[in-house]
Design an enzyme around this catalytic site. Structure first.
Site, PDB file in Angstrom:
ATOM      1  N   GLY A   1       0.854  -1.189   0.000  1.00  0.00           N
ATOM      2  CA  GLY A   1       0.000   0.000   0.000  1.00  0.00           C
ATOM      3  C   GLY A   1       0.887   1.235   0.000  1.00  0.00           C
ATOM      4  O   GLY A   1       2.043   1.204  -0.424  1.00  0.00           O
ATOM      5  N   ARG A   2       0.319   2.339   0.501  1.00  0.00           N
ATOM      6  CA  ARG A   2       1.057   3.606   0.461  1.00  0.00           C
ATOM      7  C   ARG A   2       2.366   3.539   1.230  1.00  0.00           C
ATOM      8  O   ARG A   2       3.399   4.028   0.765  1.00  0.00           O
ATOM      9  CB  ARG A   2       0.174   4.724   1.039  1.00  0.00           C
ATOM     10  CG  ARG A   2      -0.994   5.077   0.142  1.00  0.00           C
ATOM     11  CD  ARG A   2      -2.035   5.866   0.907  1.00  0.00           C
ATOM     12  NE  ARG A   2      -2.743   5.011   1.844  1.00  0.00           N
ATOM     13  CZ  ARG A   2      -4.043   5.072   2.109  1.00  0.00           C
ATOM     14  NH1 ARG A   2      -4.781   5.992   1.543  1.00  0.00           N
ATOM     15  NH2 ARG A   2      -4.613   4.240   2.965  1.00  0.00           N
ATOM     16  N   ILE A   3       2.340   2.924   2.422  1.00  0.00           N
ATOM     17  CA  ILE A   3       3.560   2.888   3.238  1.00  0.00           C
ATOM     18  C   ILE A   3       4.579   1.940   2.598  1.00  0.00           C
ATOM     19  O   ILE A   3       5.777   2.253   2.522  1.00  0.00           O
ATOM     20  CB  ILE A   3       3.233   2.476   4.688  1.00  0.00           C
ATOM     21  CG1 ILE A   3       2.312   3.527   5.328  1.00  0.00           C
ATOM     22  CG2 ILE A   3       4.521   2.322   5.516  1.00  0.00           C
ATOM     23  CD1 ILE A   3       1.706   3.119   6.668  1.00  0.00           C
TER      24      ILE A   3
ATOM     25  N   ARG B   1      -1.957  -8.422  -2.187  1.00  0.00           N
ATOM     26  CA  ARG B   1      -3.200  -9.055  -2.658  1.00  0.00           C
ATOM     27  C   ARG B   1      -3.403  -8.771  -4.136  1.00  0.00           C
ATOM     28  O   ARG B   1      -3.759  -9.636  -4.900  1.00  0.00           O
ATOM     29  CB  ARG B   1      -4.388  -8.466  -1.885  1.00  0.00           C
ATOM     30  CG  ARG B   1      -4.880  -9.357  -0.781  1.00  0.00           C
ATOM     31  CD  ARG B   1      -6.005  -8.684  -0.077  1.00  0.00           C
ATOM     32  NE  ARG B   1      -5.768  -7.239   0.008  1.00  0.00           N
ATOM     33  CZ  ARG B   1      -6.615  -6.365   0.531  1.00  0.00           C
ATOM     34  NH1 ARG B   1      -7.755  -6.768   0.989  1.00  0.00           N
ATOM     35  NH2 ARG B   1      -6.323  -5.082   0.594  1.00  0.00           N
TER      36      ARG B   1
ATOM     37  N   ILE C   1       6.408  -3.573  10.914  1.00  0.00           N
ATOM     38  CA  ILE C   1       5.844  -2.296  11.360  1.00  0.00           C
ATOM     39  C   ILE C   1       4.329  -2.296  11.129  1.00  0.00           C
ATOM     40  O   ILE C   1       3.707  -1.238  11.161  1.00  0.00           O
ATOM     41  CB  ILE C   1       6.485  -1.081  10.631  1.00  0.00           C
ATOM     42  CG1 ILE C   1       6.315  -1.182   9.106  1.00  0.00           C
ATOM     43  CG2 ILE C   1       7.925  -0.896  11.026  1.00  0.00           C
ATOM     44  CD1 ILE C   1       6.597   0.120   8.377  1.00  0.00           C
ATOM     45  N   ALA C   2       3.769  -3.487  10.883  1.00  0.00           N
ATOM     46  CA  ALA C   2       2.348  -3.555  10.515  1.00  0.00           C
ATOM     47  C   ALA C   2       1.476  -3.686  11.758  1.00  0.00           C
ATOM     48  O   ALA C   2       0.974  -2.688  12.282  1.00  0.00           O
ATOM     49  CB  ALA C   2       2.130  -4.696   9.547  1.00  0.00           C
ATOM     50  N   ARG C   3       1.322  -4.868  12.241  1.00  0.00           N
ATOM     51  CA  ARG C   3       0.541  -5.133  13.448  1.00  0.00           C
ATOM     52  C   ARG C   3       1.042  -6.416  14.085  1.00  0.00           C
ATOM     53  O   ARG C   3       1.452  -7.348  13.377  1.00  0.00           O
ATOM     54  CB  ARG C   3      -0.942  -5.339  13.110  1.00  0.00           C
ATOM     55  CG  ARG C   3      -1.757  -4.074  12.920  1.00  0.00           C
ATOM     56  CD  ARG C   3      -1.982  -3.319  14.234  1.00  0.00           C
ATOM     57  NE  ARG C   3      -2.791  -2.136  14.076  1.00  0.00           N
ATOM     58  CZ  ARG C   3      -2.329  -0.911  13.788  1.00  0.00           C
ATOM     59  NH1 ARG C   3      -1.032  -0.715  13.657  1.00  0.00           N
ATOM     60  NH2 ARG C   3      -3.158   0.114  13.683  1.00  0.00           N
TER      61      ARG C   3
ATOM     62  N   GLU D   1       0.506  -6.613  22.451  1.00  0.00           N
ATOM     63  CA  GLU D   1       1.205  -5.446  22.978  1.00  0.00           C
ATOM     64  C   GLU D   1       0.277  -4.623  23.884  1.00  0.00           C
ATOM     65  O   GLU D   1      -0.935  -4.640  23.694  1.00  0.00           O
ATOM     66  CB  GLU D   1       1.746  -4.572  21.816  1.00  0.00           C
ATOM     67  CG  GLU D   1       0.679  -3.942  20.957  1.00  0.00           C
ATOM     68  CD  GLU D   1       1.267  -3.148  19.784  1.00  0.00           C
ATOM     69  OE1 GLU D   1       2.138  -3.673  19.070  1.00  0.00           O
ATOM     70  OE2 GLU D   1       0.827  -1.996  19.608  1.00  0.00           O
TER      71      GLU D   1
ATOM     72  N   HIS E   1       5.916   0.543  19.231  1.00  0.00           N
ATOM     73  CA  HIS E   1       4.846   0.991  18.314  1.00  0.00           C
ATOM     74  C   HIS E   1       4.938   2.507  18.076  1.00  0.00           C
ATOM     75  O   HIS E   1       3.990   3.254  18.377  1.00  0.00           O
ATOM     76  CB  HIS E   1       3.470   0.605  18.872  1.00  0.00           C
ATOM     77  CG  HIS E   1       2.394   0.551  17.815  1.00  0.00           C
ATOM     78  ND1 HIS E   1       1.350  -0.343  17.831  1.00  0.00           N
ATOM     79  CD2 HIS E   1       2.211   1.292  16.695  1.00  0.00           C
ATOM     80  CE1 HIS E   1       0.555  -0.145  16.793  1.00  0.00           C
ATOM     81  NE2 HIS E   1       1.073   0.855  16.084  1.00  0.00           N
ATOM     82  N   ILE E   2       6.070   2.914  17.520  1.00  0.00           N
ATOM     83  CA  ILE E   2       6.314   4.355  17.345  1.00  0.00           C
ATOM     84  C   ILE E   2       6.558   4.740  15.882  1.00  0.00           C
ATOM     85  O   ILE E   2       7.068   5.824  15.606  1.00  0.00           O
ATOM     86  CB  ILE E   2       7.517   4.833  18.199  1.00  0.00           C
ATOM     87  CG1 ILE E   2       8.791   4.016  17.892  1.00  0.00           C
ATOM     88  CG2 ILE E   2       7.178   4.790  19.680  1.00  0.00           C
ATOM     89  CD1 ILE E   2      10.059   4.593  18.503  1.00  0.00           C
TER      90      ILE E   2
HETATM   91  C1  DGY Z   1      -1.493   3.320  12.752  1.00  0.00           C
HETATM   92  O1  DGY Z   1      -1.737   4.457  12.360  1.00  0.00           O
HETATM   93  O2  DGY Z   1      -2.173   2.346  12.424  1.00  0.00           O
HETATM   94  C2  DGY Z   1      -0.347   3.172  13.671  1.00  0.00           C
HETATM   95  O3  DGY Z   1      -0.007   1.852  13.865  1.00  0.00           O
HETATM   96  C3  DGY Z   1      -0.648   3.848  14.989  1.00  0.00           C
HETATM   97  O4  DGY Z   1      -1.536   3.053  15.705  1.00  0.00           O
END
Ligand code: DGY
Length: 324
Positions: free
Chosen positions: A159-161, A182, A241-243, A272, A290-291
């Site tokens: 996606g964008r990120i 996907r 860096i997703a979830r 977390e 989560h920063i």
């Molecule tokens: C988001 O924007 O989804 C970041 O993980 C902050 O929760």
């Protein structure tokens, strides 16, 4: 809206005072004085009488909550991810949900790349060594890590990120970029990101640095588990860096301990803010709380967008960045 019929909005976690001031111009405001994460029943109790809520990713908006809060009309998440929303429950209860896309894309991509570099070049491990007074001399192999420039950057979730990370890797570090998603990107975007679409199996087998940027849904729970980690190169690094929940953290800790892969950089964790205890004992993992979107400017932009969604919903009848 007149002063007399201003809706009440709950701000479920602390935010910038300027954002509270903005919201106070339109709404009666309830806030969370301690900034603790409320339990589901505390959240429901605090939402009584509220037509809107500003939440972060840690407040679950599900059927039970919505049944207990029939006055709720809109929930504005201060996050691009919205896996805390039960989308079908929100549809059933006629509650609108919004997120904060775009404003955090480049900042989060910066951080993804920071974790690629920190993991490959063993930044935190070597700093801990230095701070502990263990540095006695220069040595040819002291914290020798892996190359970033010229290596293969793999991205799962384009996606964008993901595209932002691809551009940084391809244009800034001369990396070969491969991705799996996907759906395949259009040719112009692929060319701009210099990214090659590959199967998930190819991505796992070829990436030197594999960055996870996909949204968390029940379908991609443990997308990276023991079997996937075995398909990666022993020299590869994994960045999440997703979830939390996309990676099986217990399997990852084992793979890192057994050097099935070289290292990992993790900003998100299963359950977390708890972190799997085994990860805390390992040197070959960079851990951050989560920063990825946490710059002052970006967090302000996210908070303002969440507030603007509430204001637009109540004053114009339409939210700005609606996801449900
Ligand atoms: C988001 O924007 O989804 C970041 O993980 C902050 O929760």
């Amino acid at each position: 809206m007149t002063l007399a019929n201003r809706p009440t909005v709950l701000v479920a976690r602390a935010v910038f005072p300027e954002v509270l001031d903005k919201l106070r111009q339109h709404f009666e405001l309830k806030t969370n004085p301690t900034d603790e994460d409320w339990s589901a029943s505390e959240l429901a109790a605090n939402l009584q009488g509220c037509a809107g809520a500003l939440t972060t990713g840690s407040q679950r908006i599900d059927d039970n909550l919505l049944a207990a809060c029939p006055q709720l009309k809109v929930v504005a998440n201060m996050a691009v991810g919205y896996n805390n929303f039960d989308l079908s429950a929100m549809v059933r209860h006629g509650v609108v949900g919004t997120n904060t896309p775009d404003v955090l894309t480049e900042t989060t991509a910066d951080f993804g790349f920071a974790l690629v570099l920190a993991t490959a070049r063993r930044l935190t491990e070597s700093e801990h060594f230095l701070r502990a007074g263990q540095w006695k001399r220069w040595a040819y192999d002291l914290f020798a890590g892996s190359e970033v420039h010229g290596s293969t950057l793999g991205i799962l979730g384009m996606g964008r990120i993901g595209q932002g990370i691809a551009r940084r890797g391809a244009h800034g570090f001369g990396m070969r970029v491969i991705y799996h998603n996907r759906s395949r990107l259009d040719a112009a975007t692929e060319a701009e990101c210099k990214a090659e679409y590959v199967s998930k199996a190819d991505l796992l087998a070829r990436a030197d640095h594999l960055v996870l940027v996909l949204p968390y849904t029940p379908a991609n729970h443990h997308t990276i588990g023991a079997a996937e980690l075995k398909q990666m190169k022993p020299t590869a690094n994994l960045i999440n860096i997703a979830r939390g929940g996309i990676v099986d953290d217990a399997a990852l800790a084992q793979a890192l301990r057994e050097r099935q892969i070289a290292g990992a950089g993790l900003d998100v964790f299963e359950g977390e803010p708890a972190v799997h205890p085994d990860l805390l004992t390992l040197d070959n993992v960079v851990l951050t709380p989560h920063i990825a979107s946490a710059t002052v400017g970006t967090r302000k932009a996210m908070a303002h967008l969440a507030a603007d969604n509430l204001i637009a919903f109540f004053t114009q009848g339409q939210a700005l960045t609606r996801v449900v």
